[in-house]
Design a protein around this motif. Sequence first.
Motif, PDB file in Angstrom:
ATOM      1  N   LEU A 236       6.837   5.204 -14.925  1.00  0.00           N
ATOM      2  CA  LEU A 236       7.085   6.217 -15.952  1.00  0.00           C
ATOM      3  C   LEU A 236       6.253   5.970 -17.205  1.00  0.00           C
ATOM      4  O   LEU A 236       6.092   4.827 -17.637  1.00  0.00           O
ATOM      5  CB  LEU A 236       8.566   6.221 -16.346  1.00  0.00           C
ATOM      6  CG  LEU A 236       9.602   6.246 -15.214  1.00  0.00           C
ATOM      7  CD1 LEU A 236      10.999   6.124 -15.786  1.00  0.00           C
ATOM      8  CD2 LEU A 236       9.455   7.512 -14.384  1.00  0.00           C
ATOM      9  N   ASN A 237       5.760   7.045 -17.793  1.00  0.00           N
ATOM     10  CA  ASN A 237       5.178   6.919 -19.128  1.00  0.00           C
ATOM     11  C   ASN A 237       6.277   7.084 -20.171  1.00  0.00           C
ATOM     12  O   ASN A 237       7.453   7.292 -19.821  1.00  0.00           O
ATOM     13  CB  ASN A 237       4.039   7.935 -19.335  1.00  0.00           C
ATOM     14  CG  ASN A 237       4.513   9.391 -19.248  1.00  0.00           C
ATOM     15  OD1 ASN A 237       5.642   9.727 -19.604  1.00  0.00           O
ATOM     16  ND2 ASN A 237       3.625  10.263 -18.788  1.00  0.00           N
ATOM     17  N   GLY A 238       5.932   6.992 -21.436  1.00  0.00           N
ATOM     18  CA  GLY A 238       6.942   7.014 -22.485  1.00  0.00           C
ATOM     19  C   GLY A 238       7.748   8.296 -22.527  1.00  0.00           C
ATOM     20  O   GLY A 238       8.978   8.270 -22.681  1.00  0.00           O
ATOM     21  N   GLU A 260      12.879   3.693 -29.185  1.00  0.00           N
ATOM     22  CA  GLU A 260      11.508   3.466 -29.614  1.00  0.00           C
ATOM     23  C   GLU A 260      10.723   2.746 -28.531  1.00  0.00           C
ATOM     24  O   GLU A 260       9.540   3.057 -28.277  1.00  0.00           O
ATOM     25  CB  GLU A 260      11.498   2.650 -30.915  1.00  0.00           C
ATOM     26  CG  GLU A 260      10.124   2.518 -31.564  1.00  0.00           C
ATOM     27  CD  GLU A 260       9.500   3.844 -31.943  1.00  0.00           C
ATOM     28  OE1 GLU A 260       8.254   3.941 -31.915  1.00  0.00           O
ATOM     29  OE2 GLU A 260      10.252   4.802 -32.247  1.00  0.00           O
ATOM     30  N   GLN A 261      11.365   1.792 -27.868  1.00  0.00           N
ATOM     31  CA  GLN A 261      10.717   1.062 -26.778  1.00  0.00           C
ATOM     32  C   GLN A 261      10.346   2.003 -25.629  1.00  0.00           C
ATOM     33  O   GLN A 261       9.252   1.899 -25.055  1.00  0.00           O
ATOM     34  CB  GLN A 261      11.662  -0.039 -26.283  1.00  0.00           C
ATOM     35  CG  GLN A 261      11.070  -0.927 -25.195  1.00  0.00           C
ATOM     36  CD  GLN A 261      12.042  -2.026 -24.774  1.00  0.00           C
ATOM     37  OE1 GLN A 261      13.057  -2.282 -25.442  1.00  0.00           O
ATOM     38  NE2 GLN A 261      11.755  -2.676 -23.655  1.00  0.00           N
ATOM     39  N   LEU A 262      11.245   2.921 -25.316  1.00  0.00           N
ATOM     40  CA  LEU A 262      10.977   3.880 -24.249  1.00  0.00           C
ATOM     41  C   LEU A 262       9.850   4.837 -24.632  1.00  0.00           C
ATOM     42  O   LEU A 262       8.971   5.148 -23.822  1.00  0.00           O
ATOM     43  CB  LEU A 262      12.251   4.685 -23.935  1.00  0.00           C
ATOM     44  CG  LEU A 262      13.397   3.920 -23.291  1.00  0.00           C
ATOM     45  CD1 LEU A 262      14.633   4.800 -23.202  1.00  0.00           C
ATOM     46  CD2 LEU A 262      13.006   3.416 -21.906  1.00  0.00           C
ATOM     47  N   LYS A 263       9.891   5.268 -25.869  1.00  0.00           N
ATOM     48  CA  LYS A 263       8.894   6.235 -26.349  1.00  0.00           C
ATOM     49  C   LYS A 263       7.476   5.705 -26.224  1.00  0.00           C
ATOM     50  O   LYS A 263       6.527   6.448 -25.928  1.00  0.00           O
ATOM     51  CB  LYS A 263       9.210   6.587 -27.806  1.00  0.00           C
ATOM     52  CG  LYS A 263       8.304   7.624 -28.427  1.00  0.00           C
ATOM     53  CD  LYS A 263       8.720   7.894 -29.860  1.00  0.00           C
ATOM     54  CE  LYS A 263       7.769   8.878 -30.536  1.00  0.00           C
ATOM     55  NZ  LYS A 263       8.177   9.130 -31.955  1.00  0.00           N
ATOM     56  N   THR A 264       7.320   4.419 -26.431  1.00  0.00           N
ATOM     57  CA  THR A 264       5.977   3.811 -26.406  1.00  0.00           C
ATOM     58  C   THR A 264       5.652   3.137 -25.071  1.00  0.00           C
ATOM     59  O   THR A 264       4.638   2.452 -24.947  1.00  0.00           O
ATOM     60  CB  THR A 264       5.856   2.767 -27.531  1.00  0.00           C
ATOM     61  OG1 THR A 264       6.870   1.767 -27.371  1.00  0.00           O
ATOM     62  CG2 THR A 264       6.021   3.430 -28.902  1.00  0.00           C
ATOM     63  N   ALA A 265       6.505   3.336 -24.077  1.00  0.00           N
ATOM     64  CA  ALA A 265       6.316   2.667 -22.784  1.00  0.00           C
ATOM     65  C   ALA A 265       5.053   3.162 -22.079  1.00  0.00           C
ATOM     66  O   ALA A 265       4.674   4.330 -22.171  1.00  0.00           O
ATOM     67  CB  ALA A 265       7.526   2.918 -21.895  1.00  0.00           C
ATOM     68  N   ILE A 266       4.418   2.246 -21.387  1.00  0.00           N
ATOM     69  CA  ILE A 266       3.265   2.558 -20.543  1.00  0.00           C
ATOM     70  C   ILE A 266       3.531   1.932 -19.167  1.00  0.00           C
ATOM     71  O   ILE A 266       3.743   0.723 -19.059  1.00  0.00           O
ATOM     72  CB  ILE A 266       1.956   1.992 -21.131  1.00  0.00           C
ATOM     73  CG1 ILE A 266       1.688   2.579 -22.520  1.00  0.00           C
ATOM     74  CG2 ILE A 266       0.784   2.268 -20.196  1.00  0.00           C
ATOM     75  CD1 ILE A 266       0.500   1.948 -23.213  1.00  0.00           C
ATOM     76  N   ASP A 267       3.567   2.777 -18.141  1.00  0.00           N
ATOM     77  CA  ASP A 267       3.781   2.285 -16.770  1.00  0.00           C
ATOM     78  C   ASP A 267       5.064   1.464 -16.645  1.00  0.00           C
ATOM     79  O   ASP A 267       5.065   0.324 -16.157  1.00  0.00           O
ATOM     80  CB  ASP A 267       2.587   1.453 -16.298  1.00  0.00           C
ATOM     81  CG  ASP A 267       1.323   2.280 -16.173  1.00  0.00           C
ATOM     82  OD1 ASP A 267       1.431   3.513 -16.088  1.00  0.00           O
ATOM     83  OD2 ASP A 267       0.222   1.693 -16.177  1.00  0.00           O
ATOM     84  N   LEU A 268       6.171   2.054 -17.110  1.00  0.00           N
ATOM     85  CA  LEU A 268       7.482   1.409 -16.979  1.00  0.00           C
ATOM     86  C   LEU A 268       7.988   1.559 -15.544  1.00  0.00           C
ATOM     87  O   LEU A 268       8.128   2.670 -15.041  1.00  0.00           O
ATOM     88  CB  LEU A 268       8.480   2.039 -17.947  1.00  0.00           C
ATOM     89  CG  LEU A 268       9.932   1.548 -17.822  1.00  0.00           C
ATOM     90  CD1 LEU A 268      10.049   0.096 -18.268  1.00  0.00           C
ATOM     91  CD2 LEU A 268      10.869   2.431 -18.630  1.00  0.00           C
ATOM     92  N   ARG A 269       8.248   0.444 -14.889  1.00  0.00           N
ATOM     93  CA  ARG A 269       8.783   0.481 -13.528  1.00  0.00           C
ATOM     94  C   ARG A 269      10.286   0.689 -13.596  1.00  0.00           C
ATOM     95  O   ARG A 269      10.993   0.008 -14.338  1.00  0.00           O
ATOM     96  CB  ARG A 269       8.479  -0.819 -12.794  1.00  0.00           C
ATOM     97  CG  ARG A 269       9.143  -0.906 -11.407  1.00  0.00           C
ATOM     98  CD  ARG A 269       8.915  -2.244 -10.739  1.00  0.00           C
ATOM     99  NE  ARG A 269       9.740  -2.383  -9.546  1.00  0.00           N
ATOM    100  CZ  ARG A 269      10.969  -2.904  -9.545  1.00  0.00           C
ATOM    101  NH1 ARG A 269      11.518  -3.339 -10.681  1.00  0.00           N
ATOM    102  NH2 ARG A 269      11.646  -3.001  -8.399  1.00  0.00           N
TER     103      ARG A 269
END
Length: 282
Positions: A236-238, A260-269
């Motif tokens: 998932l992206n942010g 905020e952590q989710l919003k800026t996530a890159i390639d969240l598994r």
Amino acid sequence: MSTEFNRAVSIMSYQCPLCHSALVNHTQYWRCENNHQFDLAKEGYVNLMPVQHKGSKNPGDNQEMMQARRLFLNTNHYHPLREAVIKHLDEQLPENAQQLLDIGCGEGYYTSEFTQLQAKHPELSVHGLDISKVAVRYAAKRYKNCHFCVASSHRLPYSDAYLDGIVRIYAPCKDEELQRAVKKDGILVTVSPAARHLYQLKELIYNGVHLHDMEPEVIEGFDLVTDQQLHYDMTLNGEEATALMQMTPFAWKTSDAVWEQLKTAIDLRCEADFSIRVYRRQ
């Protein structure tokens, strides 16, 4: 009861939510023999949720949750789930099935694709039901080949033994209503979260994640015939991670720091894990 009313009843699909008699379609509205009338919206759906049955002014998901769901589902991260449900319906629907209902249809992401089954079941009509008028309005406007209504899943607005199949993805419904509305040998397809569903999102919120119970639901009047676990990883992206969290029942527990952590996530598994079960009416 007049001959004209009897003829109309024979092709009707809805039941009055107030007196439970047949509703007859009069082009611009539905009306029962006791003169309870429900207007057909310009988008093509009918609202069968009387004011006295509402728990709030606007029941169902709010606008923010709907927008989040639309954004996330449009990414097709749940496409494998939709395809798996369609496969079970294709394999298990009775041969001459005519009526299929999606309970808790939302904006029609799953419902609209169930029309694929008409290739094998040419007489099949696909229905979608949801408590949210805003969601149903969107679905009815977009998917003209399905029949949508606003109604409670605890008061299904269909006559006895009318449905050949019901799909229930995370949606509640009383056992007695399922028994009443589904024909003998008809099917019920349920989807619920399996053990590790969205485990990585929960880790951001809880100290110690409790795994979902995977014990099959016992539904009176139905036999369990298929029990499948569908598990896969999503990346998932942010924007997608944020929308997915907004869809969950634990979104209200999410801290500002996690948002905020989710919003800026890159390639969240994140794991998707579903229990898909098929039950047959005894």
